[in-house]
Write an enzyme that holds these catalytic residues in place. Structure first.
Site, PDB file in Angstrom:
ATOM      1  N   ASN A   1     -48.949 -83.840  53.041  1.00 36.07           N
ATOM      2  CA  ASN A   1     -48.010 -82.710  53.097  1.00 36.07           C
ATOM      3  C   ASN A   1     -46.674 -83.192  52.536  1.00 36.07           C
ATOM      4  O   ASN A   1     -45.924 -83.871  53.233  1.00 36.07           O
ATOM      5  CB  ASN A   1     -47.868 -82.234  54.549  1.00 36.07           C
ATOM      6  CG  ASN A   1     -46.793 -81.166  54.688  1.00 36.07           C
ATOM      7  OD1 ASN A   1     -46.346 -80.584  53.701  1.00 36.07           O
ATOM      8  ND2 ASN A   1     -46.371 -80.913  55.918  1.00 36.07           N
TER       9      ASN A   1
ATOM     10  N   LYS B   1     -44.113 -81.471  51.844  1.00 38.01           N
ATOM     11  CA  LYS B   1     -42.957 -80.677  52.292  1.00 38.01           C
ATOM     12  C   LYS B   1     -42.097 -80.304  51.073  1.00 38.01           C
ATOM     13  O   LYS B   1     -42.638 -80.120  49.980  1.00 38.01           O
ATOM     14  CB  LYS B   1     -42.182 -81.419  53.380  1.00 38.01           C
ATOM     15  CG  LYS B   1     -43.114 -81.920  54.493  1.00 38.01           C
ATOM     16  CD  LYS B   1     -42.415 -82.417  55.710  1.00 38.01           C
ATOM     17  CE  LYS B   1     -43.473 -82.851  56.737  1.00 38.01           C
ATOM     18  NZ  LYS B   1     -42.911 -83.250  58.019  1.00 38.01           N
TER      19      LYS B   1
ATOM     20  N   HIS C   1     -47.281 -74.761  60.361  1.00 35.42           N
ATOM     21  CA  HIS C   1     -46.637 -76.077  60.508  1.00 35.42           C
ATOM     22  C   HIS C   1     -45.413 -75.932  61.413  1.00 35.42           C
ATOM     23  O   HIS C   1     -44.723 -74.915  61.365  1.00 35.42           O
ATOM     24  CB  HIS C   1     -46.230 -76.629  59.134  1.00 35.42           C
ATOM     25  CG  HIS C   1     -45.761 -78.056  59.235  1.00 35.42           C
ATOM     26  ND1 HIS C   1     -44.487 -78.375  59.624  1.00 35.42           N
ATOM     27  CD2 HIS C   1     -46.409 -79.229  59.047  1.00 35.42           C
ATOM     28  CE1 HIS C   1     -44.378 -79.696  59.665  1.00 35.42           C
ATOM     29  NE2 HIS C   1     -45.526 -80.236  59.312  1.00 35.42           N
TER      30      HIS C   1
ATOM     31  N   GLU D   1     -42.519 -76.992  61.289  1.00 34.17           N
ATOM     32  CA  GLU D   1     -41.245 -76.672  60.609  1.00 34.17           C
ATOM     33  C   GLU D   1     -41.168 -75.177  60.289  1.00 34.17           C
ATOM     34  O   GLU D   1     -40.089 -74.582  60.337  1.00 34.17           O
ATOM     35  CB  GLU D   1     -41.101 -77.542  59.352  1.00 34.17           C
ATOM     36  CG  GLU D   1     -40.750 -78.986  59.721  1.00 34.17           C
ATOM     37  CD  GLU D   1     -41.303 -80.047  58.793  1.00 34.17           C
ATOM     38  OE1 GLU D   1     -41.621 -79.744  57.629  1.00 34.17           O
ATOM     39  OE2 GLU D   1     -41.433 -81.205  59.257  1.00 34.17           O
TER      40      GLU D   1
ATOM     41  N   GLU E   1     -50.327 -81.777  65.785  1.00 35.43           N
ATOM     42  CA  GLU E   1     -49.119 -82.524  65.443  1.00 35.43           C
ATOM     43  C   GLU E   1     -48.070 -82.347  66.544  1.00 35.43           C
ATOM     44  O   GLU E   1     -47.361 -81.336  66.578  1.00 35.43           O
ATOM     45  CB  GLU E   1     -48.527 -81.997  64.129  1.00 35.43           C
ATOM     46  CG  GLU E   1     -49.451 -82.152  62.942  1.00 35.43           C
ATOM     47  CD  GLU E   1     -48.671 -82.128  61.638  1.00 35.43           C
ATOM     48  OE1 GLU E   1     -48.713 -83.146  60.932  1.00 35.43           O
ATOM     49  OE2 GLU E   1     -48.008 -81.121  61.340  1.00 35.43           O
TER      50      GLU E   1
ATOM     51  N   GLY F   1     -42.043 -87.062  61.628  1.00 41.70           N
ATOM     52  CA  GLY F   1     -40.894 -87.575  60.894  1.00 41.70           C
ATOM     53  C   GLY F   1     -39.966 -88.457  61.714  1.00 41.70           C
ATOM     54  O   GLY F   1     -38.848 -88.740  61.306  1.00 41.70           O
TER      55      GLY F   1
ATOM     56  N   SER G   1     -46.044 -89.142  61.997  1.00 41.20           N
ATOM     57  CA  SER G   1     -45.725 -90.548  61.723  1.00 41.20           C
ATOM     58  C   SER G   1     -46.968 -91.422  61.488  1.00 41.20           C
ATOM     59  O   SER G   1     -47.008 -92.580  61.900  1.00 41.20           O
ATOM     60  CB  SER G   1     -44.843 -91.131  62.834  1.00 41.20           C
ATOM     61  OG  SER G   1     -43.611 -90.420  62.909  1.00 41.20           O
TER      62      SER G   1
HETATM   63  P1  PGA Z   1     -44.743 -87.183  59.113  1.00 37.24           P
HETATM   64  O1  PGA Z   1     -45.027 -85.595  58.979  1.00 37.24           O
HETATM   65  O2  PGA Z   1     -45.995 -87.886  58.675  1.00 37.24           O
HETATM   66  O3  PGA Z   1     -43.582 -87.431  58.196  1.00 37.24           O
HETATM   67  O4  PGA Z   1     -44.441 -87.442  60.562  1.00 37.24           O
HETATM   68  C1  PGA Z   1     -46.269 -85.054  59.366  1.00 37.24           C
HETATM   69  C2  PGA Z   1     -46.273 -83.558  59.118  1.00 37.24           C
HETATM   70  O5  PGA Z   1     -45.256 -82.891  59.341  1.00 37.24           O
HETATM   71  O6  PGA Z   1     -47.300 -82.996  58.697  1.00 37.24           O
END
Ligand code: PGA
Length: 251
Positions: free
Chosen positions: A9, A11, A95, A97, A167, A173, A213
């Site tokens: 992903n 983003k 997601h 976000e 998640e 992140g 992460s």
């Molecule tokens: P990350 O993001 O691996 O940077 O923690 C995962 C995601 O949001 O799908």
């Protein structure tokens, strides 16, 4: 047996030129990898460039979001048929976000999942609790609510094809990845909800990823868990060597 699926992903990262560069460097590194499904999920503007770069490879393509609507007067939105035509086979739905920054609620996420199927796309339904919810002991209840709303109206066959990404929001992140045994317990509970709502066959087939992460150094600890079928990777998917190492570590 469920084939593991590892998805990048990106983003809101990578121009078309950067996306092309990534694909050029990434593909040779995974050319001999089998037994793991790989997906790249670029921003809309880089989808065509990535589709072209991936042509003839075993790596699939997804989008990060879609409209629940058919084409029409919806400024700034992208319809499922446009994604399919551009070469996408998968699309993220819900997601965290999108849920927190763009106020997508459970009902809208469910509508997007149904719209994905209506357009021949496989949804990757993202669910997960915030730190506050976790500390209040609500993890399983939050996941159940998001899962049932996200899968509402689907047949057992469609649920079997869906990819679920668990998640935990606090792990995204932050570098604070969820303890693999904890992730296993939560994902087993999620699979239990699928058994209840859609039956044992759908639950045995549906693939459930962990996300938050994930790095080359920890992916194997997740993949060693019986109910974890892959990973949704953000930050560590932006570098081709890092993402290739995660794909290799998923076997
Ligand atoms: P990350 O993001 O691996 O940077 O923690 C995962 C995601 O949001 O799908």
């Amino acid at each position: 047996m469920r084939t593991p699926v590892i998805a990048a992903n990106w983003k809101m990262n990578k121009t078309q030129a950067e996306a092309r560069q990534f694909v050029t460097e990434f593909l040779p590194k995974v050319a001999n990898l089998s037994g793991v499904e790989m997906l790249i999920i670029p921003p809309f503007t880089a989808i065509a460039a990535v589709a072209e770069g991936l042509r003839g490879s075993a790596v699939g393509l997804g989008a990060q979001n879609m409209s629940k609507e058919a084409p029409g007067a919806f400024t700034g939105e992208v319809a499922g048929v446009m994604l399919t035509e551009a070469g996408c086979t998968h699309v993220l739905a819900g997601h965290s976000e999108r849920r927190t920054l763009y106020e997508e609620n459970d009902q809208l996420v469910g509508e997007k999942v149904r719209a994905a199927f209506a357009n021949g796309l496989t949804p990757i339904l993202c669910i997960g609790e915030t730190l506050q919810e976790r500390e209040a002991g609500q993890t399983d209840a939050v996941n159940r609510r998001q899962l049932l709303a996200g899968l509402e109206g689907l047949s057992a066959e469609q649920v079997a094809q869906t990819i679920i990404a668990y998640e935990p929001v606090w792990a995204i992140g932050t570098g604070k990845n969820c303890d693999p045994a904890d992730a296993q317990a939560t994902i087993a509970a999620i699979r239990g909800v699928v058994v209840e709502a859609f039956g044992a066959e759908a639950a045995a087939a549906v693939r459930i990823q962990y996300g938050g992460s994930v790095k080359p150094g920890n992916v194997a600890t997740y993949m060693a868990q019986p109910d974890i079928d892959g990973a949704l990777v953000g930050g560590a998917s932006l570098d081709p060597a890092s993402f290739a190492a995660i794909c290799a570590g998923a076997k």
